[in-house]
Design a protein around this motif. Structure first.
Motif, PDB file in Angstrom:
ATOM      1  N   PHE A   1       5.976   5.784  -2.399  1.00 44.11           N
ATOM      2  CA  PHE A   1       6.577   5.135  -1.237  1.00 44.11           C
ATOM      3  C   PHE A   1       5.561   4.106  -0.744  1.00 44.11           C
ATOM      4  O   PHE A   1       4.439   4.465  -0.378  1.00 44.11           O
ATOM      5  N   ILE A   2       5.975   2.825  -0.758  1.00 46.05           N
ATOM      6  CA  ILE A   2       5.033   1.727  -0.570  1.00 46.05           C
ATOM      7  C   ILE A   2       5.496   0.798   0.545  1.00 46.05           C
ATOM      8  O   ILE A   2       6.679   0.427   0.603  1.00 46.05           O
ATOM      9  N   ASN A   3       4.565   0.419   1.416  1.00 46.83           N
ATOM     10  CA  ASN A   3       4.868  -0.574   2.448  1.00 46.83           C
ATOM     11  C   ASN A   3       5.094  -1.921   1.770  1.00 46.83           C
ATOM     12  O   ASN A   3       4.198  -2.459   1.139  1.00 46.83           O
ATOM     13  N   ARG A   4       6.283  -2.481   1.917  1.00 43.85           N
ATOM     14  CA  ARG A   4       6.610  -3.788   1.335  1.00 43.85           C
ATOM     15  C   ARG A   4       6.941  -4.797   2.429  1.00 43.85           C
ATOM     16  O   ARG A   4       7.551  -5.823   2.160  1.00 43.85           O
ATOM     17  N   SER A   5       6.518  -4.539   3.665  1.00 43.64           N
ATOM     18  CA  SER A   5       6.928  -5.389   4.784  1.00 43.64           C
ATOM     19  C   SER A   5       5.791  -6.215   5.372  1.00 43.64           C
ATOM     20  O   SER A   5       5.905  -6.732   6.470  1.00 43.64           O
ATOM     21  N   GLY A   6       4.695  -6.361   4.668  1.00 41.07           N
ATOM     22  CA  GLY A   6       3.525  -6.994   5.266  1.00 41.07           C
ATOM     23  C   GLY A   6       2.761  -5.934   6.050  1.00 41.07           C
ATOM     24  O   GLY A   6       3.212  -4.797   6.185  1.00 41.07           O
ATOM     25  N   ALA A   7       1.619  -6.297   6.582  1.00 39.20           N
ATOM     26  CA  ALA A   7       0.810  -5.332   7.332  1.00 39.20           C
ATOM     27  C   ALA A   7       1.553  -4.883   8.584  1.00 39.20           C
ATOM     28  O   ALA A   7       2.139  -5.694   9.303  1.00 39.20           O
ATOM     29  N   LEU A   8       1.536  -3.578   8.839  1.00 40.32           N
ATOM     30  CA  LEU A   8       2.139  -3.065  10.069  1.00 40.32           C
ATOM     31  C   LEU A   8       1.291  -3.490  11.265  1.00 40.32           C
ATOM     32  O   LEU A   8       0.072  -3.609  11.157  1.00 40.32           O
TER      33      LEU A   8
ATOM     34  N   GLY B   1       2.172  14.287  -2.214  1.00 38.78           N
ATOM     35  CA  GLY B   1       0.861  13.984  -1.660  1.00 38.78           C
ATOM     36  C   GLY B   1       0.783  12.687  -0.900  1.00 38.78           C
ATOM     37  O   GLY B   1       1.729  11.889  -0.884  1.00 38.78           O
ATOM     38  N   THR B   2      -0.380  12.478  -0.277  1.00 36.07           N
ATOM     39  CA  THR B   2      -0.597  11.319   0.591  1.00 36.07           C
ATOM     40  C   THR B   2      -1.750  10.421   0.166  1.00 36.07           C
ATOM     41  O   THR B   2      -1.879   9.319   0.692  1.00 36.07           O
TER      42      THR B   2
ATOM     43  N   THR C   1       0.844  -1.194   0.000  1.00 36.63           N
ATOM     44  CA  THR C   1       0.000   0.000   0.000  1.00 36.63           C
ATOM     45  C   THR C   1       0.878   1.241   0.000  1.00 36.63           C
ATOM     46  O   THR C   1       1.774   1.377   0.833  1.00 36.63           O
ATOM     47  N   GLY C   2       0.609   2.148  -0.933  1.00 39.12           N
ATOM     48  CA  GLY C   2       1.339   3.407  -0.987  1.00 39.12           C
ATOM     49  C   GLY C   2       0.848   4.365   0.078  1.00 39.12           C
ATOM     50  O   GLY C   2      -0.326   4.359   0.436  1.00 39.12           O
TER      51      GLY C   2
ATOM     52  N   THR D   1      -8.259   6.887  -7.678  1.00 37.31           N
ATOM     53  CA  THR D   1      -7.325   5.789  -7.922  1.00 37.31           C
ATOM     54  C   THR D   1      -5.894   6.285  -7.754  1.00 37.31           C
ATOM     55  O   THR D   1      -5.538   7.328  -8.298  1.00 37.31           O
ATOM     56  N   VAL D   2      -5.084   5.520  -7.018  1.00 35.38           N
ATOM     57  CA  VAL D   2      -3.674   5.896  -6.834  1.00 35.38           C
ATOM     58  C   VAL D   2      -2.906   5.653  -8.135  1.00 35.38           C
ATOM     59  O   VAL D   2      -3.340   4.879  -8.981  1.00 35.38           O
ATOM     60  N   PRO D   3      -1.761   6.307  -8.305  1.00 38.49           N
ATOM     61  CA  PRO D   3      -0.955   6.082  -9.517  1.00 38.49           C
ATOM     62  C   PRO D   3      -0.535   4.620  -9.649  1.00 38.49           C
ATOM     63  O   PRO D   3      -0.383   3.902  -8.660  1.00 38.49           O
ATOM     64  N   THR D   4      -0.316   4.207 -10.875  1.00 38.12           N
ATOM     65  CA  THR D   4       0.082   2.830 -11.170  1.00 38.12           C
ATOM     66  C   THR D   4       1.571   2.646 -10.911  1.00 38.12           C
ATOM     67  O   THR D   4       2.388   3.459 -11.328  1.00 38.12           O
ATOM     68  N   VAL D   5       1.905   1.556 -10.211  1.00 38.69           N
ATOM     69  CA  VAL D   5       3.307   1.178  -9.995  1.00 38.69           C
ATOM     70  C   VAL D   5       3.442  -0.309 -10.299  1.00 38.69           C
ATOM     71  O   VAL D   5       2.457  -1.039 -10.348  1.00 38.69           O
ATOM     72  N   GLY D   6       4.676  -0.737 -10.475  1.00 35.68           N
ATOM     73  CA  GLY D   6       4.937  -2.142 -10.747  1.00 35.68           C
ATOM     74  C   GLY D   6       4.969  -2.974  -9.473  1.00 35.68           C
ATOM     75  O   GLY D   6       4.742  -2.483  -8.362  1.00 35.68           O
TER      76      GLY D   6
END
Length: 160
Positions: free
Chosen positions: A139-146, A89-90, A18-19, A95-100
């Motif tokens: 900036f995206i959480n890549r660590s699993g759910a906090l 922005g936050t 999630t960004g 819809t959020v921007p597209t990322v890979g």
């Protein structure tokens, strides 16, 4: 070049992939991401941070978001500079921007929740944002759910 910064706090218990912050180009300006300072904290003041491994991805955006951008506060690092043109922005209204996928992140920042990280990108010229609305970084959480009550605190600096 003028320098700017934004400070963003993610939502608590942010889910995986999630960004929570975006730095986006505009039709009239581009720039360079120059610094990322990142940490994790517990929003309950009397509670310690849970000990776990965090990872935040800095992902290249490939399509602009839809709807209004919830703007982050932009700070001039030198008050003599003009107002920033890049969009910081936050959230997005629709819809959020597209990322890979995670494997395509431009930068992966792993760290322990009880520490933090400061990435000075002063001499790295790879983090350029072109002057088009479809380019930028998420900036995206890549660590699993906090864990509950845990948030990321992020400060990023850029040049225009």
């Amino acid at each position: 070049m003028a320098r700017y910064s934004s400070h963003v706090t993610s939502s608590a218990a942010l889910t995986d992939d999630t960004g929570f912050a975006w730095l986006m180009g505009t039709a009239t300006a581009g720039g360079k991401l120059r610094r990322v300072i990142l940490g994790c904290r517990n929003t309950t003041a009397a509670s310690a941070v849970t000990d776990f491994q965090c990872k935040v991805g800095v992902a290249r955006v490939t399509a602009d978001g839809v709807g209004a951008l919830t703007a982050a506060t932009v700070n001039k690092l030198d008050l003599r500079h003009p107002t920033a043109i890049l969009r910081s922005g936050t959230a997005w209204a629709t819809t959020v921007p597209t990322v890979g996928a995670e494997a395509t992140d431009a930068l992966s920042i792993p760290f322990n929740a009880k520490s933090g990280v400061d990435i000075p990108a002063e001499f790295l010229e790879e983090y350029w944002i072109s002057n088009v609305v479809t380019d930028g970084f998420a900036f995206i959480n890549r660590s699993g759910a906090l864990p509950a009550s845990h948030v990321f605190d992020l400060l990023y600096e850029w040049e225009e």
